[in-house]
Design an enzyme around this catalytic site. Structure first.
Site, PDB file in Angstrom:
ATOM      1  N   ASP A 193       6.880  -4.711  64.084  1.00  0.00           N
ATOM      2  CA  ASP A 193       5.579  -5.098  64.584  1.00  0.00           C
ATOM      3  C   ASP A 193       4.910  -5.872  63.450  1.00  0.00           C
ATOM      4  O   ASP A 193       5.343  -5.801  62.304  1.00  0.00           O
ATOM      5  CB  ASP A 193       4.827  -3.814  64.920  1.00  0.00           C
ATOM      6  CG  ASP A 193       3.409  -4.084  65.315  1.00  0.00           C
ATOM      7  OD1 ASP A 193       3.209  -5.025  66.077  1.00  0.00           O
ATOM      8  OD2 ASP A 193       2.515  -3.354  64.861  1.00  0.00           O
ATOM      9  N   ASP A 198       3.369   0.584  64.200  1.00  0.00           N
ATOM     10  CA  ASP A 198       2.330   1.558  63.871  1.00  0.00           C
ATOM     11  C   ASP A 198       1.419   1.876  65.038  1.00  0.00           C
ATOM     12  O   ASP A 198       0.673   2.833  64.984  1.00  0.00           O
ATOM     13  CB  ASP A 198       1.473   1.059  62.708  1.00  0.00           C
ATOM     14  CG  ASP A 198       0.551  -0.063  63.134  1.00  0.00           C
ATOM     15  OD1 ASP A 198       0.992  -0.876  63.953  1.00  0.00           O
ATOM     16  OD2 ASP A 198      -0.582  -0.111  62.657  1.00  0.00           O
TER      17      ASP A 198
END
Lengths: 1204, 344
Positions: free
Chosen positions: A409, A865
């Site tokens: 990400d 996250d």
């Protein structure tokens, strides 16, 4: 307990079952029924609040645990064999003794399970006995009880800083505005305060007067959704959602007390339904191991078949009946074929340990040890948050050493996710801000604002003011008073509150422990916070902007609110119904909030509908991603003819922001007419009260309102890269891992970040497969196209390595992942050094991971996250969560949780490599060990008429496997260190040894099997030749064999051990000592204890005979010589990179570093052709800019895309 | 600093063990390093090999097959199982002194005393003198636990039942007269077997303990008459019985029958003609077996066995040879730290 007929009991049970299974539940207050027996209560069918997470009960532990363990095929196999041993015609050993190994293995596992279960029992008991307040009709007040006494239908009062005992429908709070602040860190780790609204507006709430029925949905595990309505006696229905539910496990903050109605209790609460415990994945190595176990089974059957056939032939060849053939009870002998048939089973029993019985237990122990070392690594400990790496999946440590693709990400993973306001564009004019953690207002903009403020009439508000009002209003930021430990996003006002302080002040609370681990003064701090709970209750003096703190769910929002504040638009308070903003003039405006259209991934925007206190207009402020906003803008009309120009200018600025790597947001305003609002409001209420399809309906109403927006401006927020991200990515790439970035951000932003973290290099050929703003055609930038074309025509460049990077966006990705193009896309992607996917949805992220994993058959790792990474984390072989700013959802779903991206480097390159090599070597050794030992028995069969005789005492055989040779391999699997951590980090290339098939391959398995056969042949036939024609007896012959085998097996391990520490020495020497002590003691004690074997005084006699030692020495040397020579010659003639690294390890640090540098540069040049197509070249390789390779698939896919 | 440490409650211990930094010895297996080791081992092995080989060479062995398969064999007449109580004489001569103490063995070939079911077929408790197992022998003895009249067999089981029952007497022929060369049958079994494992019931006379029991089917006389001359060699502690009960590991084996260590023959068998009188009872042709007698003296390494000496010599020479190979390898392929260039 009165006696009730069984029929009634069954009927009640059925009725209860039905009540629990119903989609809608009807709950009523318990109070009118207080004191009645349980069966007469209205809510008696729903479980109480006592929880039980233990798997077993004290009485049923043994049967339940056994049942559990017999799910493992290996255990059934061994029990089956032990039972087979009780059949007299086939038994090879004393049947009772044959049960011992399996019993030891089962009881070891049971012991482990029991200790885990006991720990769960203790924590359950502690939770169940936590005090809480329940309303009692008899006492007319809330009385102190325990959590376990809470039942559905009770009224529970929770005071500040207490944990909510069950899922409560909020009915009353001490706060006059009807909100209750909660912190959900126990649940999802998010530490910002959240508001919950109470159901009824009645400030004088009395539990006894509550006579409505609560209708709610069946319990589910979704923490963000809850549907229920309260039906008053007059049939009036009031809907309620998650915003009125206090979840079990949350902590009440900043609110004196709150009273709620228990809707779900105990195991039906959302917190418990979400609590799944540790995850069990199967690692790649273990899957491979299982195929090898099957090979072992085949080997075993072959050997048994040989035994059976041999016995048959041997019996057939006998001319008569020799005196040593024992007939059965009736005095007659079985036919040779029948005996051969029986012998097959006897052989299975005899040779059973060919299938390593203790392998599975040993692997589990090794993994516990490996996890211990990973979690104890001080380099993976983050000082800022004081958090270690967490291993949530207990059995895939070795997968970390085999990763080939990383999907990352961007926000919060590569970047800090600490947002700083950098740029804004208002009405087509751009205002830049200096790079600084604290927003320094732009002077021209300030002047513009003050001018606007003085000039604007009450009717016509200047767009600049509106822009900042939008910044301050259009968010979900909660205002709280800044205190030392409740603060999350620090207020960047004073010089002391800079970035480092804000980092330090973030206190992440362990989500298991109750949040009371603050040092002495912390308690008073909390109380202080509580007493100042709602801003409206505080006296105005406390309301100075300096001690305000903003609790935002996403850091972007906080950054925007702080930016607005820097320009004088201070958000003072937010309640569900109102927002208070202080204007630069010092005037406080209280906006009535009519509705909040929350953010979702489909709309990619959020809106707040307020009523302006002065103009009394209904104003809708909307913010969102530019592509989600731009298409909703109103068509230009006469009033503001510039609108189109503004949009174009703003878009231009936005693109500029994105190129700088800033996160962009657009702000719009819309004035809603009274009539339009009223009609919309009806729809909205209907949608909110709906039980079915509520989400969709609510979203539809949002879309209805968000049209014809007028653009105010745009913002650019900077998200800094985390420390050491470029270094980490470089190292990972050198390690042969391909790094992909999947982000929801704009293409330009992503590309920019890509360059910043060295995912993309300046000289790379970047293939851009993104939709152009107008249509859906995919374009390749012309210059690149030309380059590729030119390149493809150049025949020189066929063999050159390629540095192609691919940038693709969500739309194109949808096309590329469609089933007909999938293969080509993957084919292209695997030739690319980097792939950047922009503007992808969470679902697409997991789709990409799944496609790459399945099509290329590679080991994948996903790191992220946020909640949007959860699906990707779950789809990958190894999921890593980063515990950062966006809550714990990613961490909850992950297999490993780290706190910084840079930790990935050591986790993979060092721990991954170690775990993999250790476990792989240990497993191979385990197979070898068992085969080498069991074959001794097999060779003896050729000399005893294939009768299944064991020449080694059975007890000693059991000891051999359970005690003498079991600890060293486990220690080896936990502690061996082939190359030092410094070396692995310095030369990431070493990681490649584990990738793909790695060290544990078909070949290594069979080589070690062959070695095992060779060694067992030597260990058997050298003593045989030495004792030939002598008067040696069976067990005197077996004792040196056992000893020789023991030494051979241990010394074999010591050839494999790469680094000998104190622990190694102690365990190896300890094993030798144990062997002799136990065997000598056993030989001294056992006179007639274990017929037919006769160990009495045998080892003692042997050890008095010099021949014994001479035999041990020569046999061990001959057995190990080939392997030793093989190692020596391979290390000398063709040393593997690992061996070279080991050599460098022995040098002193300075020389070593020099050598390491030389090596890296040397390898970089030498590696013109990578060994595997998918492994990218080392980044030190500087390819000239104009050399770009041709790959036909590149063209094909582009051709297709262009013609779509 | 101290305060900081306290705050980081989650910080792992920074010890050599938890950080996997324990000092370690890292042996490198490479040609240059192992050459000296190989040379040393090679030389040591050659030394041991020579010693073993020389010792083995000094051991004298005299073997005679007396199965009687061959028609010229003196025991041919006895090889027919129908002939009972057959005695045959084996004549041989010794050229020079057969140094003593001379051990006398009988040997059997193709006899699988290590057969699994055979090995189980005994009752250790009975053999340790427990009278209850005299009356009810263990099931493991079946079918040699009871005879056809349901009388318990003592000693029960197949091992005892199949006890070797040829008897040997050695005569030296001096001037046409036979002089008996005495075999010492004491101390031929394991001390632990004779003193601890096997016991006679503590009933005198021994015969009474065997009341209501029968002798094993193959036996010609009951256990209490195995050696009527010496009570310390009778019953279960008869040394020949003990030797037989210790099952051989391999199908071709020899078992000690007696030692020649008395009187004139304590120094060995002098040169001369000898005659071995064999009471031929044990049938072996039914399973294609062979019987032999062996005279041998022993050294510190036991009986004659040239294999081990040769093995040591071969392996020792191999080690030396390999160290030469390694020397070549070492010269050709050097390691980084030896020439300072990583890789090659």
């Amino acid at each position: 307990m009165t006696w009730r007929s069984p029929l009634a009991l069954v009927r009640d049970a059925l009725r209860g079952q039905r009540a629990r299974e119903k989609d809608l539940r009807n709950l009523a207050s318990n109070l009118p029924y207080e004191g009645l027996e349980r069966a007469k209560q209205p809510n008696c069918y729903f479980p109480g609040n006592a929880i039980k997470t233990t798997k077993y009960t004290l009485l049923l532990f043994i049967p339940m645990n056994l049942f559990e363990q017999f799910h493992r095929l290996a255990n059934i196999y061994f029990v089956g064999l032990a039972i087979l041993n009780f059949v007299p015609v086939v038994s090879a050993f004393q049947p009772e003794v044959a049960l011992i190994p399996i019993c030891v293995v089962l009881s070891l596992t049971a012991l482990k399970d029991a200790s885990e279960d006991f720990r769960r029992y203790q924590s359950d008991r502690k939770l169940n006995n936590t005090p809480c307040l329940i309303y009692s009709r008899k006492e007319q007040q809330f009385i102190k009880r325990h959590w376990k006494d809470v039942r559905v239908g009770d009224f529970v009062k929770v005071v500040c800083n207490e944990i909510v005992p069950a899922d409560l429908l909020l009915l009353h709070t001490s706060d006059p505005s009807g909100v209750c602040h909660i912190e959900t860190s126990n649940l999802d780790g998010e530490i910002n305060l959240k508001q919950r609204k109470m159901m009824s507006g009645d400030p004088e709430f009395e539990p006894e007067s509550f006579n409505s029925a609560v209708v709610c949905e069946k319990p589910n595990n979704n923490l963000n959704h809850f549907k229920c309505y309260v039906e008053k006696p007059n049939k009036e229905k009031v809907g309620a959602g998650i915003e009125s539910l206090l979840l079990r496990g949350c902590t009440v903050r900043n609110t004196d007390h709150a009273v709620g109605f228990v809707v779900y209790a105990g195991h039906e609460t959302k917190a418990m339904l979400n609590n799944k415990g540790p995850r069990y994945k199967r690692s790649k190595l273990e899957r491979k191991l299982n195929t090898d176990v099957i090979f072992c089974v085949i080997l075993l059957f072959t050997m048994c078949l040989i035994g059976a056939l041999g016995h048959f032939l041997w019996l057939q060849a006998l001319p008569g009946v020799p005196p040593y053939l024992v007939p059965d009870g009736n005095g007659h002998l079985d036919s040779p074929s029948l005996s051969g048939f029986y012998m097959f089973f006897t052989m299975i029993i005899l040779l059973q340990i060919l299938i390593p019985i203790s392998l599975y237990v040993s692997i589990e122990l090794v993994k516990i040890g490996q996890i211990f070392f990973i979690t104890n690594d001080i380099d993976l400990h983050d000082e800022g948050t004081d958090s270690r790496v967490q291993c949530k999946a207990l059995n895939i440590t070795e997968d970390l050493g085999q990763i080939e693709y990383i999907f990352s990400d961007k926000t919060g993973t590569l970047t800090e996710n600490k947002m700083v306001f950098r740029r804004c564009s208002i009405m087509g004019t751009e205002y830049a801000h200096k790079e600084n953690a604290v927003v320094i207002p732009d002077r021209t903009l300030l002047q513009q604002i003050s001018r606007a403020e003085s000039s604007s009439s009450s009717r016509n508000i200047d767009p600049h003011l509106d822009f900042f009002l939008g910044l301050a209003i259009c968010n979900t930021v909660v205002v709280s008073v800044a205190t030392a430990q409740r603060q999350r996003v620090s207020a960047p006002f004073t010089a002391t509150k800079n970035r480092t302080i804000s980092e330090d002040s973030v206190e992440e609370e362990d989500h298991v422990k109750p949040p009371v681990k603050i040092e002495g003064s912390g308690e008073t701090n909390k109380l202080h916070t509580c007493s100042l709970h709602a801003p409206s209750q505080c006296d105005k003096s406390a309301m100075t902007p300096d001690n305000l703190s903003y609790e935002a769910e996403s850091p972007d929002e906080a950054a925007l609110v702080y930016a607005a504040k820097a320009y004088g638009f201070t958000l003072l308070a937010r309640t569900p119904d109102s927002v208070t903003v202080r204007l630069p003039s010092g005037e406080d405006l209280v906006f009535q909030v009519l509705d909040t259209l929350t953010f979702d991934y489909n709309r990619k925007r959020m809106s707040v509908l307020v009523r302006h206190p002065i103009t009394k207009e209904y104003v809708l402020y909307t913010k969102g991603a530019d592509h989600a906003i731009m298409e909703l803008l109103a068509t230009p009309y006469a009033g503001i003819g510039k609108q189109k120009n503004i949009a174009a200018d703003t878009q231009y600025h936005l693109d500029g922001y994105a190129k700088e790597g800033l996160r962009t947001l657009c702000f719009t305003k819309k004035v809603v007419s009274d009539k339009a609002y009223e009609s919309w409001s009806v729809n909205r209420q209907r949608a909110l009260a709906a039980i079915d399809n509520r989400e969709e309906l609510v979203m539809d109403t949002a879309v209805q309102l968000e049209t014809d927006l007028s653009l105010l401006g745009a913002t650019g927020i900077e998200d800094r890269l985390q420390e050491s991200v470029p270094e980490t990515i470089m190292a990972l790439r050198e390690a042969g891992i391909q790094v992909w970035v999947l982000t929801g951000d704009k293409t330009e932003t992503a590309v920019n970040i890509g360059y910043a973290c060295r995912l993309l290099e300046e000289e790379d050929l970047v293939i851009n497969m993104t939709e152009s703003s107008g249509g859906f055609t995919c374009e390749l930038s012309p210059s690149n196209l030309n380059e590729v074309r030119r390149f493809s025509e150049d025949p020189r460049n066929v063999d050159t390595t390629q540095n192609i990077s691919l940038v693709i966006d969500g739309h194109t990705l949808t096309l590329a992942l469609s089933s007909d193009l999938q293969k080509r896309f993957v084919d292209l992607a695997k030739r690319c050094r980097t792939v950047l996917c922009c503007r992808v949805t969470p679902l697409q992220k997991s789709r990409v991971v799944t496609v790459v994993r399945e099509k290329l058959n590679v080991m994948t790792l996903a790191v992220g996250d946020g909640a949007n990474d959860v699906s990707m984390i779950q789809a990958a072989d190894v999921g890593i969560g980063i515990s950062g700013q966006e809550g714990m959802q990613a961490v909850m779903a992950s297999d490993f949780a780290i706190s910084r991206f840079k930790h990935l480097k050591k986790l993979l390159l060092v721990h991954g490599h170690w775990c993999y090599t250790r476990l792989a070597s240990m497993i191979i050794y385990f197979f070898y060990k068992n085969v080498a030992y069991v074959n001794l028995l097999f060779w003896h069969q050729f000399l005893c008429g294939f009768s299944g005789t064991a020449m080694i005492d059975y007890w000693l055989m059991i000891f051999f496997n359970l005690f003498f040779t079991s600890v060293p391999p486990i220690m080896f699997g936990i502690m061996d260190k082939d190359v030092s951590a410094e070396m692995l980090l310095g030369v990431p290339e070493l990681y490649r040894t584990g990738q793909g098939t790695g060290e544990y391959t078909f070949k290594t398995f069979w080589i070690s099997m062959l070695d095992a056969f060779y060694q067992s042949l030597v260990c058997f036939f050298i003593p045989y030749l030495a004792y030939q024609d002598s008067d040696i007896d069976v067990f005197t012959f077996g004792t040196p064999l056992n000893t020789i085998s023991f030494f051979t097996i241990l010394l074999h391990l010591s050839i494999e051990i790469k680094a000998w520490t104190v622990v190694h020495w102690v365990i190896m020497l300890g094993s030798v000592a144990l062997y002799f002590i136990v065997t000598l003691a056993y030989s001294a004690i056992c006179v007639t204890c274990n017929p037919p074997s006769n160990p009495y005084w045998i080892l003692q006699r042997q050890m008095a005979d010099p021949m014994f030692y001479l035999l041990c020495i020569i046999t061990t040397v001959v057995a190990l010589l080939p392997r030793y020579m093989f190692h020596v010659l391979r290390n000398s003639i063709a040393p593997s990179p690992l061996v070279k690294a080991r050599h460098l390890d022995r040098l002193d640090p300075s020389t070593r570093d020099q050598c390491m540098k030389m090596w890296r540069s040397f390898r970089g040049i030498a590696q013109v052709k990578p060994s595997r197509l998918s492994t990218p070249p080392s980044p030190t390789l500087e390819t000239p800019v104009d050399i770009h390779p041709h790959s036909p698939t590149t063209f094909d896919i582009m051709w297709d895309e262009r013609h779509h | 600093m101290v305060k900081e440490e306290q705050e980081l409650a989650n910080r792992p211990d920074n010890t050599a063990f938890t950080q996997q930094r324990l000092p370690a010895w890292q042996p490198m297996l490479s040609a240059g390093i192992v050459i000296p080791g190989f040379v040393l081992i090679g030389l040591a092995f050659i030394g041991i090999g020579v010693a073993l080989f020389v010792t083995s060479r000094s051991i004298q062995v005299l073997e005679f097959d007396y199965t009687g398969v061959d028609q010229n064999s003196p025991c041919f007449k006895c090889s027919d199982p129908k002939v009972l109580n057959c005695v045959c004489n084996l004549n041989f001569s010794i050229d020079s002194l057969f140094k003593g103490t001379v051990f006398f063995y009988y040997g059997l070939s193709n006899y699988y005393q290590n057969f699994r079911k055979y090995g189980v077929s005994k009752d250790d408790v009975q053999l340790s003198g427990d009278l209850t197992n005299f009356k009810t022998p263990s099931d493991t003895c079946s079918p040699y636990a009871y005879d056809s009249n349901n009388q318990p067999i003592v000693p029960c089981g197949s091992i005892a039942n199949s006890m070797f029952n040829d008897a040997f007497k050695l005569y030296q022929i001096i001037n046409g007269t036979n002089t008996l060369v005495p075999f010492d049958g004491k101390g031929i079994a394991w001390w632990t077997d004779y003193n601890i494992k096997y016991r006679n019931p503590s009933i005198t006379p021994l015969k009474n303990a065997f009341n209501n029991t029968v002798k094993p089917i193959f036996w010609s006389k009951p256990a209490y008459e195995l050696d009527t001359s010496d009570p310390a060699n009778n019953g279960f502690i008869n040394q020949n019985f003990l030797v037989w009960m210790r099952r051989a590991a391999l199908p071709n084996f020899r078992k000690l029958y007696g030692r020649i260590n008395e009187g004139d023959y304590a120094q060995g068998l002098p040169a001369g003609n000898y005659s071995l009188e064999i009471a031929y009872n044990y049938p072996v042709l039914s399973f294609d077996g062979r019987k032999k007698v062996v005279f041998s003296n022993v050294s510190w390494m036991g009986g004659k066995n040239e294999f081990l000496g040769i093995a040591y010599l071969v392996i020792g020479s191999m080690c030396v040879f390999m160290s030469i190979v390694m020397l070549i390898v070492y010269a050709k392929f050097k390691f980084p730290e030896e020439d300072g260039v990583p890789g090659h």
